[in-house]
Design an enzyme around this catalytic site. Structure first.
Site, PDB file in Angstrom:
ATOM      1  N   LYS A   1       0.815  -1.227   0.000  1.00 56.92           N
ATOM      2  CA  LYS A   1       0.000   0.000   0.000  1.00 56.92           C
ATOM      3  C   LYS A   1       0.849   1.277   0.000  1.00 56.92           C
ATOM      4  CE  LYS A   1      -4.006  -2.058   2.275  1.00 56.92           C
ATOM      5  NZ  LYS A   1      -4.992  -1.947   3.342  1.00 56.92           N
TER       6      LYS A   1
ATOM      7  N   ASP B   1     -10.379   2.715   2.926  1.00 58.05           N
ATOM      8  CA  ASP B   1     -10.768   2.021   4.167  1.00 58.05           C
ATOM      9  C   ASP B   1     -11.694   2.899   5.016  1.00 58.05           C
ATOM     10  OD1 ASP B   1      -9.437  -0.320   3.627  1.00 58.05           O
ATOM     11  OD2 ASP B   1      -7.587   0.315   4.598  1.00 58.05           O
TER      12      ASP B   1
END
Ligand code: NAP
Length: 282
Positions: A69, A106
């Site tokens: 990420k 998220d």
């Protein structure tokens, strides 16, 4: 293969466990889109080059999972606010000028879940208590501040990690150890568990909700089991509760919309499909 077929994938190392192909496959079928969503295992030493040259892999975009990420965020020409703040991106796409764009969804997944299952939950955004200070907690603190929560307490076993997040997000946040939990619960409007405690195979989350006000919403982002002991205890006290599977599903929505041009819904059918695949329900 048709030239117009759009292809996206989940990327990481490993990727075999990811439920993203199931989620996106469900939406592709539901919307009758001629597209594909697969898995690409990207070796760490190849990650930076892979993301920089996404088009060469024949992909219109990707999801990014551990451990890439941060590498993915570094490869982007442009990042959304959350990805900038977290230095990590989980959703990439190429814009009309072929520039690589990245987002961290998220936090949006967390918000989408509560918006769907507890409409109006943020109308009087007051004090939130976040248990845990890992990657998920950071995204959720960002999300809560984006909805104007006036105070976000971050309670973690390793207080230094909570302090680091608080230092990043500023004076509306506050780092505390577990010993302060009883005192903080009394002023909590929203309680979120972001630790792995209470998850199948992990130690239980040992917490006494007696001091929690009746109106406080309780959300557990652990989704295996679906109804955790925390949610059971809160529901037995009469508090409103929201489980965590919706966060996983809602975080996938922005990517699908970018790549395939349709904003998909998180349906009960999809929840059931993924929970069954995870073995959480039969
Ligand atoms: P992480 O970065 O590894 O953080 C784990 C957190 O749990 C840390 O705060 C850690 O505290 C705490 N913890 C672990 N064991 C503990 C123990 N025995 N006692 C006290 N605290 C303990 O993990 P993450 O990525 O943030 O994920 C956390 C959980 O959220 C996982 O269960 C994950 O499956 C779930 N999750 C769900 C979604 C969703 O879409 N619903 C999304 C992301 C994550 P220390 O800092 O003290 O170690």
């Amino acid at each position: 293969m048709s030239e117009n077929l759009k292809r996206a994938a989940v990327t990481g190392h490993p990727v075999a466990h990811s439920r993203s192909p199931l989620i996106h496959g469900y939406w592709l079928k539901k919307h009758g889109i001629q597209g594909e969503y697969g898995r690409v295992d990207v070796a760490p030493e190849e990650a930076a080059g892979f993301y920089r040259d996404l088009a060469a892999a024949g992909l219109v975009g990707v999801n990014v999972t551990v451990p890439h990420k941060e590498t993915a965020a570094d490869a982007c020409d442009q990042l959304d606010d959350a990805a900038k703040k977290m230095g990590a991106a989980n959703t990439l796409w190429l814009d009309d000028d072929r520039r690589l764009c990245g987002a961290n969804t998220d936090g949006l997944g967390f918000l989408g879940n509560l918006d769907q299952l507890a409409p109006g939950w943020d109308k009087q955004a007051g004090t939130a208590l976040v248990l845990g200070a890992g990657g998920a907690a950071r995204a959720i603190v960002w999300a809560l501040l984006s909805r104007q929560f006036t105070k976000v307490h971050i309670v973690n076993r390793t207080i230094e990690k909570a302090q680091k997040i608080s230092d990043e997000f500023g004076s509306k946040t506050n780092a505390q150890g577990w010993d302060k939990l009883g005192m903080l619960l009394g002023e909590t409007d929203l309680l979120v568990n972001t630790t792995s405690l209470g998850m199948t195979g992990k130690p239980p989350l040992d917490i006494d909700l007696d001091g929690l006000p009746k109106h406080a919403l309780v959300n557990d982002i652990v989704y295996a089991p679906m109804e955790t002991e925390l949610l059971k205890q809160a529901a037995a006290k009469g508090n409103p509760t929201v489980d965590g599977i919706g966060m996983l599903l809602h975080q996938a929505v922005p990517g699908f919309e970018r790549w395939f041009g349709v904003r998909p819904d998180v349906t009960e059918e999809l929840r059931t499909l993924v929970l069954k695949d995870l073995g959480v329900i039969s």
